[in-house]
Design an enzyme around this catalytic site. Structure first.
Site, mmCIF file in Angstrom:
data_model
loop_
_atom_site.group_PDB
_atom_site.id
_atom_site.type_symbol
_atom_site.label_atom_id
_atom_site.label_comp_id
_atom_site.label_asym_id
_atom_site.label_seq_id
_atom_site.Cartn_x
_atom_site.Cartn_y
_atom_site.Cartn_z
ATOM 1 N N ASP A 31 30.417 34.614 35.090
ATOM 2 C CA ASP A 31 31.272 33.601 35.721
ATOM 3 C C ASP A 31 30.837 32.191 35.309
ATOM 4 O O ASP A 31 29.666 31.960 34.999
ATOM 5 C CB ASP A 31 31.207 33.766 37.254
ATOM 6 C CG ASP A 31 32.356 33.072 37.963
ATOM 7 O OD1 ASP A 31 33.326 32.672 37.282
ATOM 8 O OD2 ASP A 31 32.282 32.929 39.197
ATOM 9 N N ASN A 52 42.580 38.263 38.241
ATOM 10 C CA ASN A 52 42.665 37.248 37.177
ATOM 11 C C ASN A 52 44.054 37.199 36.526
ATOM 12 O O ASN A 52 44.403 36.218 35.873
ATOM 13 C CB ASN A 52 41.597 37.467 36.099
ATOM 14 C CG ASN A 52 40.181 37.153 36.546
ATOM 15 O OD1 ASN A 52 39.221 37.733 36.054
ATOM 16 N ND2 ASN A 52 40.030 36.220 37.475
#
Ligand code: IPE
Ligand code: IPE
Ligand code: MG
Length: 246
Positions: free
Chosen positions: A18, A66
């Site tokens: 991330d 996502n």
């Protein structure tokens, strides 16, 4: 590296990669530049993990959620993914790495699935580290899918519901055949799991670092692995019990 104990490495390391977007933003760059830089980190970390003797490396690369990002970012990520998988196969062959994917593959573009199939087939007989990419992956969706198939198998008499146990349930997940992660690293400072391997992480050691994924390097990896090696995994037992059986 010399300080790592080879007999106390995680057999399965999972990483939530991330912070690509923030890495780019801090440099006044487009988010996609962060993703491109993130691919370089993937390359390096895969090689390091295989070199130190990690058996299973699972990387969270794209979540079910996502898909809701701006269309241009999703398209750019899919293009990057396709390019990455294609270009990495020779290196996987060189390093004896076997490739796998977990997630809802039918949601991925056909061109990405084609590269995935090719990489899986070509690396199928490699006997070194298993590199698994979690793509279009969501753990709740994975578990619900398992429950639906278990219910169908129970209704058709294929399985006996009274015999359903943790092992049978695990066999219905994408991760069938892969041991649960021993260690999870998440970069970028967020302290959450974000729908990743919820069942499989039950007794995993968790590690969070503020470093954004494009800046994560071999030194950071060793620091994390060293931290893991200094922990005592008790699985509900007492320290005394653990010492008496070792
Ligand atoms: C991780 O980086 C990569 C993916 C989720 C695809 P992010 O894109 O989430 O980066 P941040 O969290 O916005 O910084
Ligand atoms: C988790 O990162 C998914 C991946 C690393 C692929 P996100 O950036 O999507 O997670 P949230 O939204 O911050 O929880
Ligand atoms: Mg993020």
């Amino acid at each position: 590296m010399h300080r790592l104990k080879p007999d106390r490495l995680p057999r399965h390391l999972a990483i939530i990669m991330d912070g690509n977007g923030r890495w780019a933003k801090q440099r006044m760059l487009q988010r996609i530049v962060g993703h491109q830089k993130g691919v370089e980190t993937v390359r390096m970390i895969v090689e390091e993990c295989s070199r130190v003797g990690i058996g299973y490396l699972t990387l969270f690369a794209f979540s079910s959620e996502n898909w809701l990002r701006p269309k241009t970012e999703v398209q750019a990520l899919m293009a990057l993914l396709k390019k990455y998988i294609r270009s990495e196969v020779p290196r996987m062959m060189q390093n004896n790495i076997r490739f796998a994917v977990i997630g809802n593959r039918h949601e991925l573009p056909p061109a990405v699935n084609k590269e995935i199939d090719e990489a899986i087939t070509r690396t199928a007989t490699n006997s070194g580290m298993l590199l698994t990419l979690a793509l279009s992956y969501g753990s709740r969706q994975e578990m619900l899918g398992a429950v639906v198939r278990i219910a169908a198998d129970a209704a058709s008499g294929k399985i006996d519901p009274s015999k359903l146990d943790e092992k049978v349930f695990s066999g219905y997940l994408f991760t069938d055949g892969i041991p649960d992660p021993d260690f999870l690293i998440r970069t970028s400072g967020e302290m959450r799991i974000s729908n990743f391997l919820l069942w499989q992480l039950a007794y995993t050691e968790l590690y969070f670092t503020d470093v954004n994924w494009p800046d994560f390097d071999a030194a950071q990896l060793y620091k994390a692995l060293k931290d893991y090696q200094d922990r005592e995994r008790r699985f509900g037992l007492t320290s005394e019990q653990l010492r008496s059986c070792s």
